[in-house]
Design a protein around this motif. Structure first.
Motif, PDB file in Angstrom:
ATOM      1  N   SER A 172       0.795  -1.230   0.000  1.00 40.87           N
ATOM      2  CA  SER A 172       0.000   0.000   0.000  1.00 40.87           C
ATOM      3  C   SER A 172       0.829   1.282   0.000  1.00 40.87           C
ATOM      4  O   SER A 172       0.282   2.369  -0.075  1.00 40.87           O
ATOM      5  CB  SER A 172      -0.909   0.004   1.240  1.00 40.87           C
ATOM      6  OG  SER A 172      -0.126  -0.163   2.407  1.00 40.87           O
ATOM      7  N   ARG A 173       2.172   1.147   0.103  1.00 41.61           N
ATOM      8  CA  ARG A 173       2.994   2.354   0.229  1.00 41.61           C
ATOM      9  C   ARG A 173       4.236   2.259  -0.637  1.00 41.61           C
ATOM     10  O   ARG A 173       4.685   1.182  -0.976  1.00 41.61           O
ATOM     11  CB  ARG A 173       3.477   2.523   1.681  1.00 41.61           C
ATOM     12  CG  ARG A 173       2.403   2.909   2.632  1.00 41.61           C
ATOM     13  CD  ARG A 173       2.918   2.825   4.041  1.00 41.61           C
ATOM     14  NE  ARG A 173       1.915   3.311   4.979  1.00 41.61           N
ATOM     15  CZ  ARG A 173       1.827   4.567   5.400  1.00 41.61           C
ATOM     16  NH1 ARG A 173       2.689   5.472   5.000  1.00 41.61           N
ATOM     17  NH2 ARG A 173       0.884   4.937   6.227  1.00 41.61           N
TER      18      ARG A 173
ATOM     19  N   GLY B 255      -1.961   8.002  10.185  1.00 41.03           N
ATOM     20  CA  GLY B 255      -2.805   8.295   9.021  1.00 41.03           C
ATOM     21  C   GLY B 255      -4.151   8.864   9.443  1.00 41.03           C
ATOM     22  O   GLY B 255      -4.731   9.713   8.767  1.00 41.03           O
ATOM     23  N   SER B 256      -4.641   8.411  10.585  1.00 39.20           N
ATOM     24  CA  SER B 256      -5.951   8.883  11.042  1.00 39.20           C
ATOM     25  C   SER B 256      -5.812  10.124  11.935  1.00 39.20           C
ATOM     26  O   SER B 256      -6.795  10.629  12.466  1.00 39.20           O
ATOM     27  CB  SER B 256      -6.670   7.777  11.814  1.00 39.20           C
ATOM     28  OG  SER B 256      -5.963   7.491  12.999  1.00 39.20           O
TER      29      SER B 256
ATOM     30  N   LEU C 187       1.415   3.455  11.848  1.00 37.53           N
ATOM     31  CA  LEU C 187       1.145   4.179  10.606  1.00 37.53           C
ATOM     32  C   LEU C 187      -0.352   4.438  10.439  1.00 37.53           C
ATOM     33  O   LEU C 187      -0.765   5.488   9.959  1.00 37.53           O
ATOM     34  CB  LEU C 187       1.687   3.393   9.397  1.00 37.53           C
ATOM     35  CG  LEU C 187       3.202   3.235   9.363  1.00 37.53           C
ATOM     36  CD1 LEU C 187       3.632   2.300   8.255  1.00 37.53           C
ATOM     37  CD2 LEU C 187       3.900   4.595   9.211  1.00 37.53           C
ATOM     38  N   GLU C 188      -1.142   3.471  10.869  1.00 38.95           N
ATOM     39  CA  GLU C 188      -2.601   3.658  10.803  1.00 38.95           C
ATOM     40  C   GLU C 188      -3.032   4.801  11.719  1.00 38.95           C
ATOM     41  O   GLU C 188      -3.837   5.646  11.327  1.00 38.95           O
ATOM     42  CB  GLU C 188      -3.316   2.373  11.216  1.00 38.95           C
ATOM     43  CG  GLU C 188      -3.953   1.681  10.034  1.00 38.95           C
ATOM     44  CD  GLU C 188      -4.608   0.385  10.450  1.00 38.95           C
ATOM     45  OE1 GLU C 188      -5.503   0.428  11.320  1.00 38.95           O
ATOM     46  OE2 GLU C 188      -4.203  -0.660   9.913  1.00 38.95           O
TER      47      GLU C 188
END
Ligand SMILES: [Mg+2]
Length: 231
Positions: A111-112, A227-228, A223-224
């Motif tokens: 995803s990155r 990201g949020s 990272l999640e």
């Protein structure tokens, strides 16, 4: 871009240097106590960094110079050969990935865009990267001579990446963490149990873009959260 350091972040490295230091001290044990050998080697290594750069070859040359300084003309051919063997053994040592690295990188690469920045001997680092089986996960990688603000600025400039948009993951506060924070990026520190004294630094206190993790498997969750906007 999510960018990784390699030595002691993706695979073991410093434990091999520690082992080489032990062997070196044992080899010169007849001439001086271990602390004198260690102190002299460190002084000579630092003095040579600008000429040799980082890595096993520079270490080997500095160890030879240390042996000559400490043992003088009594240094035997057998001892010199043993010393060269210590260096070659380090260079030829198989890559040992840290726990969870293979799975975590495979997960993140889906995803990155992943980058890799490592410093040291070019031939050795390229070989380790190839043997690691991880190269395919990285859209960019570079072996660099030094990890400081100027070098990061130059490399990210070449890659067309804004350093402020980089999340750098590494074990060295001095090399992987502090320069990226200075450039406005985000830093994730994953300490390795051993750290060469030249790489030591104080962790930043209460820095909003500094994060510490116990190991790489905790990275996707961080990272999640980032990201949020929750971390
Ligand atoms: Mg490292």
């Amino acid at each position: 871009m999510l960018c990784f350091d390699a030595d002691d972040t993706l695979w073991h490295n410093e434990d091999q240097f520690a082992e080489a230091h032990r062997k070196f001290a044992a080899l010169l044990g007849a001439y001086h106590p271990p602390e004198v050998i260690e102190r002299t080697l460190y002084r000579i290594e630092l003095g040579n960094l600008e000429l040799y750069g980082y890595g096993c070859k520079g270490f080997t040359l500095s160890a030879l110079e240390t042996a000559v300084e400490l043992a003088g003309d009594t240094l035997s051919r057998r001892e010199v050969s043993a010393l060269i063997a210590i260096g070659k053994e380090m260079l030829a040592h198989p890559v040992r990935l840290l726990p969870g690295v293979r799975e975590t990188l495979a997960q993140l690469a889906g995803s990155r865009s992943l980058g890799l920045l490592t410093k040291g001997d070019l031939t050795h680092q390229e070989r380790k990267l190839r043997d690691s089986g991880l190269l395919g996960h990285f859209s960019r990688h570079a072996v660099i001579g030094e990890k400081d603000v100027a070098t990061y600025r130059r490399i990210f400039g070449l890659w067309g990446v804004d350093p402020a948009a980089v999340i750098m993951v590494g074990n060295s506060l001095k090399s992987d963490i502090l320069p990226i924070l200075e450039l406005g990026g985000t830093a994730v520190w994953i300490p390795y149990p051993l750290c060469w004294q030249h790489e030591r630094a104080e962790p930043p206190a209460d820095h909003p873009r500094f994060h510490e993790l116990p190991d790489i498997t905790a990275l996707p969750a961080l990272l999640e959260r980032l990201g949020s906007g929750a971390a």
